[in-house]
Design a protein around this motif. Structure first.
Motif, PDB file in Angstrom:
ATOM      1  N   GLU A 188      14.615 -11.768   6.757  1.00  0.00           N
ATOM      2  CA  GLU A 188      14.696 -12.892   5.737  1.00  0.00           C
ATOM      3  C   GLU A 188      13.565 -12.661   4.686  1.00  0.00           C
ATOM      4  N   ARG A 189      12.529 -12.359   5.153  1.00  0.00           N
ATOM      5  CA  ARG A 189      11.442 -12.422   4.297  1.00  0.00           C
ATOM      6  C   ARG A 189      11.135 -11.091   3.519  1.00  0.00           C
ATOM      7  N   PHE A 190      11.315 -10.273   4.187  1.00  0.00           N
ATOM      8  CA  PHE A 190      10.731  -8.836   3.751  1.00  0.00           C
ATOM      9  C   PHE A 190      12.026  -7.831   3.367  1.00  0.00           C
ATOM     10  N   ARG A 191      13.258  -8.334   3.898  1.00  0.00           N
ATOM     11  CA  ARG A 191      14.512  -7.454   3.607  1.00  0.00           C
ATOM     12  C   ARG A 191      14.389  -6.020   3.622  1.00  0.00           C
ATOM     13  N   PRO A 192      14.169  -5.235   4.710  1.00  0.00           N
ATOM     14  CA  PRO A 192      14.207  -3.976   4.867  1.00  0.00           C
ATOM     15  C   PRO A 192      15.512  -3.417   4.565  1.00  0.00           C
ATOM     16  N   ALA A 199      21.467 -13.988   7.037  1.00  0.00           N
ATOM     17  CA  ALA A 199      20.341 -13.158   6.417  1.00  0.00           C
ATOM     18  C   ALA A 199      20.796 -11.880   5.468  1.00  0.00           C
ATOM     19  N   GLY A 200      21.977 -11.647   5.577  1.00  0.00           N
ATOM     20  CA  GLY A 200      22.412 -10.556   4.752  1.00  0.00           C
ATOM     21  C   GLY A 200      22.496  -9.098   5.417  1.00  0.00           C
ATOM     22  N   TYR A 201      22.885  -9.342   6.373  1.00  0.00           N
ATOM     23  CA  TYR A 201      22.896  -7.680   7.010  1.00  0.00           C
ATOM     24  C   TYR A 201      24.412  -7.654   7.839  1.00  0.00           C
ATOM     25  N   ASP A 202      24.901  -6.414   7.713  1.00  0.00           N
ATOM     26  CA  ASP A 202      26.244  -5.729   8.396  1.00  0.00           C
ATOM     27  C   ASP A 202      25.520  -5.172   9.646  1.00  0.00           C
ATOM     28  N   LEU A 203      26.245  -5.371  10.842  1.00  0.00           N
ATOM     29  CA  LEU A 203      26.004  -4.579  11.905  1.00  0.00           C
ATOM     30  C   LEU A 203      26.749  -3.489  12.010  1.00  0.00           C
ATOM     31  N   ARG A 214       0.838  -1.171  -0.052  1.00  0.00           N
ATOM     32  CA  ARG A 214       0.036  -0.071  -0.056  1.00  0.00           C
ATOM     33  C   ARG A 214       0.837   1.219  -0.024  1.00  0.00           C
ATOM     34  N   HIS A 215       2.009   0.990   0.408  1.00  0.00           N
ATOM     35  CA  HIS A 215       2.627   2.385   0.659  1.00  0.00           C
ATOM     36  C   HIS A 215       3.925   2.351  -0.175  1.00  0.00           C
ATOM     37  N   GLY A 216       4.063   1.684  -1.292  1.00  0.00           N
ATOM     38  CA  GLY A 216       5.016   1.384  -1.979  1.00  0.00           C
ATOM     39  C   GLY A 216       6.395   1.184  -1.860  1.00  0.00           C
ATOM     40  N   GLY A 217       6.663   0.568  -0.685  1.00  0.00           N
ATOM     41  CA  GLY A 217       7.821   0.474  -0.403  1.00  0.00           C
ATOM     42  C   GLY A 217       8.325  -0.949   0.000  1.00  0.00           C
ATOM     43  N   LYS A 218       8.506  -1.743  -1.112  1.00  0.00           N
ATOM     44  CA  LYS A 218       8.874  -3.038  -0.781  1.00  0.00           C
ATOM     45  C   LYS A 218      10.582  -3.007  -0.689  1.00  0.00           C
ATOM     46  N   ASP A 219      10.925  -2.079  -1.253  1.00  0.00           N
ATOM     47  CA  ASP A 219      12.752  -2.127  -1.390  1.00  0.00           C
ATOM     48  C   ASP A 219      13.276  -1.352  -0.481  1.00  0.00           C
ATOM     49  N   VAL A 250      22.409  -2.950   8.425  1.00  0.00           N
ATOM     50  CA  VAL A 250      22.345  -2.558   7.003  1.00  0.00           C
ATOM     51  C   VAL A 250      22.382  -3.621   6.030  1.00  0.00           C
ATOM     52  N   ARG A 251      21.515  -3.623   5.229  1.00  0.00           N
ATOM     53  CA  ARG A 251      21.353  -4.786   4.105  1.00  0.00           C
ATOM     54  C   ARG A 251      22.279  -4.597   3.222  1.00  0.00           C
ATOM     55  N   HIS A 252      22.955  -6.094   2.968  1.00  0.00           N
ATOM     56  CA  HIS A 252      24.060  -5.887   2.035  1.00  0.00           C
ATOM     57  C   HIS A 252      23.760  -5.373   0.652  1.00  0.00           C
ATOM     58  N   GLY A 253      24.647  -4.867   0.043  1.00  0.00           N
ATOM     59  CA  GLY A 253      24.747  -4.478  -1.166  1.00  0.00           C
ATOM     60  C   GLY A 253      23.696  -3.185  -1.333  1.00  0.00           C
ATOM     61  N   THR A 254      23.136  -2.681  -0.384  1.00  0.00           N
ATOM     62  CA  THR A 254      22.404  -1.408  -0.439  1.00  0.00           C
ATOM     63  C   THR A 254      23.445  -0.268  -1.059  1.00  0.00           C
ATOM     64  N   THR A 255      22.877   0.896  -1.452  1.00  0.00           N
ATOM     65  CA  THR A 255      23.356   1.781  -1.875  1.00  0.00           C
ATOM     66  C   THR A 255      23.194   3.109  -1.049  1.00  0.00           C
ATOM     67  N   LEU A 256      23.120   2.870   0.223  1.00  0.00           N
ATOM     68  CA  LEU A 256      22.866   3.819   1.086  1.00  0.00           C
ATOM     69  C   LEU A 256      23.971   4.540   1.532  1.00  0.00           C
ATOM     70  N   ASP A 257      24.166   5.947   2.059  1.00  0.00           N
ATOM     71  CA  ASP A 257      25.056   6.486   2.409  1.00  0.00           C
ATOM     72  C   ASP A 257      25.264   5.810   3.771  1.00  0.00           C
ATOM     73  N   SER A 258      27.119   6.131   4.111  1.00  0.00           N
ATOM     74  CA  SER A 258      27.343   5.338   5.086  1.00  0.00           C
ATOM     75  C   SER A 258      26.793   6.086   6.317  1.00  0.00           C
TER      76      SER A 258
END
Ligand SMILES: C[S@@+](CC[C@H](N)C(=O)[O-])C[C@H]1O[C@@H](n2cnc3c(N)ncnc32)[C@H](O)[C@@H]1O
Length: 503
Positions: free
Chosen positions: A182-186, A218-222, A133-138, A258-266
Motif C-alpha cells: 500500500e505504501r510503496f506500490r511495487p 490495495a490495487g493488485y490483480d492476482l 538510491r536505486h532510482g526505482g520508486k515506480d 500486478v499493480r492496477h494500471g501498470t503498462t507491463l506486458d501480460s
C-alpha cells in the motif's frame, strides 16, 4: 579465435528488488541469477529483510559474492578457499582485501530485523531510501512470503484445541506485506506460501479469500504462474516443483500480483520441464560418506559395520536380497563431485570449487542406523514398510508404534532414487528420519549439501551457522532454480530478454 565484434545491445538499468522474510535467499538467488545478453543483471536486490541472524549472515555472504560476480563474473579466490575449508574463518573473509567491499555493500543490503507493527517506521524508512538510491520508486519488484507455520497443515493439526492459535501473530504478518504494497506500490510482487494458506481459517473466515480481497483493495490483480488468464481459481496458484525440473515434490502457493494500471506486458506462464529430475540425478554423484555412530566419542567403524550387517541380515530374512558391500571407509570430503548432466548440472556445479562443502553425515544411534540400513535395503527391493511393519528388533519403543491409526506412521522414509524427493522442510533440522539416503551402503540421513541440492541451491552456496541452522535454512527456502523461472516470467513482463547464462 575470432573475437565477437557484434555490437551488444545496451543494457537497461536493473529492476530494483526488495526481498522480505528472505530466509537464506532461495527466491532471491533465482531472480539475481538472471542476466541479459550483455551479461548485466536484470534484477538488483536493494534490501533483504530477515529476522534470523544466521540466515542474515548467509544472505550477506551471498550478496558479497554477487557483488564480485557482477563486476568480474567470478567470485574471488578467497571465497573458494573459505568454501574448501568447510566455512572456517568467516570473520577473516569479511575483512579480506578481495571481499571487504562486497561485504560492505551487503551490510547495507541485508537488514536483520523483525518486520512487524512496532518496527514499521524503521522498515519504511529503509525501503524508502533503498528505492531512492536505486532510482526505482515506480518500477520495482517485491518478493518473499510471510512465514507459514500458522497456515501449515501439520502446524494446525498439532495445535488443535490451542486457544492461542487463532491469535497467532503469524496469521497477521502478511499485513506487513500488505502495508508495504500500500505504501510503496511495487509494479509486481511474488508471494510464496504453504498450500494450507488456501484452506486456513482465522476468526471463522477463510484466510485466502480475505487476503485476496485485501490485495485487490490495495490495487493488485492476482495472476497464476501456471495457468494463463485473469481471475485464477485458488488451486491455480499451486506450483508443483517437480514439473519444473526440480528434483523434489514441493507444492507451494505462489501468487503473482500486478499493480492496477501498470503498462507491463501480460505475464506468461512457467514452461513445464520435458522430464522429471530424480534424487539419483541430483545427489547420486556426491561422494559416499559413512554415517557416524552416536555418541561421537564412541564412534567406530566396527560398530557401524555390525549395525549394517545386522540390518541387512534382517532385511534378507524378511524375503530380501542383499546388496554388495563396497568398503567405503570414512568421509572423503576432498573428492570432487560427480557430474550431473543437463540444466540441473549447469546450475548446481561449479568447476572452481574442486570438491564439495557441507557434505558430512550426522551421527546416528545404532538402532537408527539399523533402521536406515534396513529401510534403504527394502526400498531397493521396491518395498516401503511403515513404522508398524518394522521387525521387532527395529520397532521404536513407542506405545502406539504398531497402531495403524497413530499419526506419523511413515515417520521413517527413504528418499527413492528414481523419483523426485518428498518436500524438504525445516523439520530436517530436528531429525533426519524422513530423509534417509537411498543407498543402503551409507545408512544415514541426508547431509546438508544433499538437502541443498534437492532444493537446487548451487554447490557454491554456503549456509552460515551450525548444522542445525544450516538444515533449517535449507528447508525454509524456495528452490532457487524454480525462483529463476519465476523471475524469467517477471522479467518478460518488463520486456527484458533473459540470457541462458547465469550471474
Ligand atoms: C519461509 S522462510 C522464507 C524463505 C525465502 N523466501 C527463501 O526463498 O529462502 C520465512 C522467513 O521469514 C523469517 N521471519 C519470520 N518472522 C519474521 C519477521 N517478523 N520479520 C522478518 N523475517 C521474519 C523467518 O526467519 C524465515 O527465515
Amino acid at each position: 579465435m575470432l573475437q565477437d565484434t557484434t555490437p551488444k545491445e545496451p543494457s537497461a538499468m536493473p529492476i530494483p528488488l526488495i526481498d522480505v522474510f528472505a530466509g537464506p535467499g532461495g527466491l532471491n538467488e533465482g531472480f539475481s541469477s538472471l542476466i541479459d545478453a550483455a551479461g548485466e543483471p536484470i534484477f538488483q536486490t536493494v534490501a533483504s529483510f530477515e529476522l534470523d541472524p544466521w540466515a542474515c549472515e548467509t544472505l550477506k555472504l551471498r550478496s558479497a559474492v554477487r557483488h564480485y560476480r557482477r563486476i568480474d563474473r567470478v567470485a574471488p579466490s578467497s571465497y573458494y578457499e573459505f568454501l574448501r575449508s568447510g566455512g572456517r574463518g568467516l570473520a577473516d573473509l569479511k575483512v579480506h582485501s578481495e571481499m571487504a567491499v562486497g561485504f560492505k555493500e551487503a551490510e547495507s543490503e541485508v537488514v536483520c530485523m523483525a518486520l512487524g507493527p512496532q518496527t514499521r517506521p524503521e522498515s519504511d524508512h529503509i525501503i524508502e531510501s533503498a528505492l531512492q538510491r536505486h532510482g526505482g520508486k515506480d518500477d520495482w519488484v517485491l518478493i518473499g512470503g510471510p512465514p507459514c507455520q500458522a497456515y501449515s497443515l501439520a502446524g494446525r493439526s498439532r495445535r488443535k484445541g490451542d486457544p492461542t492459535f487463532a491469535d497467532d501473530h503469524k496469521h497477521v504478518l502478511y499485513k506487513e506485506y500488505l502495508a508495504i504494497l500500500e505504501r510503496f506500490r511495487p509494479s509486481v510482487f511474488v508471494m510464496e506460501n504453504v498450500k494450507g494458506m488456501l484452506s486456513s481459517k482465522h476468526a471463522g473466515g477463510a484466510i485466502f479469500q480475505s487476503i485476496r480481497d485485501d490485495l485487490s483493495s490495495a490495487g493488485y490483480d492476482l495472476r497464476s504462474f501456471v495457468i494463463p488468464g485473469s481471475d485464477p481459481s485458488p488451486s491455480d496458484f499451486i506450483i508443483r516443483s517437480e514439473n519444473y525440473g526440480i528434483p523434489q515434490r514441493r507444492h507451494r502457493v505462489i501468487l503473482l500480483g500486478v499493480r492496477h494500471g501498470t503498462t507491463l506486458d501480460s505475464a506468461g506462464v512457467l514452461e513445464e520441464a520435458m522430464a522429471p529430475v530424480t534424487v539419483e540425478q541430483a545427489i547420486g554423484g556426491l561422494p559416499r560418506i559413512r554415517s557416524m555412530v552416536s555418541p561421537r566419542n564412541r564412534d567406530s567403524e566396527v560398530e557401524w559395520r555390525r549395525a549394517r550387517d545386522t540390518a541387512w541380515l534382517i532385511a534378507g530374512r524378511s524375503g530380501g536380497r542383499t546388496a554388495p558391500t563396497p568398503d567405503i571407509g570414512a568421509a572423503y570430503l576432498d573428492e570432487p563431485a560427480g557430474d550431473i548432466v543437463g540444466e540441473l548440472g549447469d546450475w548446481l556445479l561449479d568447476d572452481r570449487l574442486g570438491g564439495v562443502t557441507l557434505h558430512e553425515s550426522r551421527a546416528h544411534m545404532t538402532k537408527d542406523l539399523m533402521r536406515y540400513g534396513y529401510l534403504a535395503q527394502k526400498a531397493v527391493m521396491g518395498e516401503r514398510p511403515k513404522l508398524g511393519d518394522l521387525p521387532d528388533e527395529l520397532v521404536p519403543n513407542h506405545k502406539n508404534a504398531r497402531d495403524v491409526n497413530a499419526p506419523f506412521t511413515d515417520r521413517f522414509r527413504v528418499q527413492v532414487s528414481g523419483q523426485a524427493s518428498t518436500t524438504v522442510v525445516s523439520h530436517i533440522s530436528k531429525d533426519g528420519h524422513y530423509y534417509i539416503h537411498p543407498d543402503p551402503v551409507q545408512m544415514r540421513s541426508l547431509s546438508v549439501r544433499e538437502a541443498a541440492r534437492l532444493q537446487t541451491f548451487p554447490d557454491d552456496y554456503f549456509f552460515v551457522g551450525g548444522r542445525t541452522q544450516q538444515y533449517h535454512q535449507v528447508g525454509n527456502a524456495v528452490p532457487p532454480l524454480l525462483a529463476r523461472q519465476l523471475g524469467e516470467v517477471v522479467a518478460r513482463m518488463f520486456g527484458r530478454k533473459v540470457d541462458t547464462q547465469r550471474l
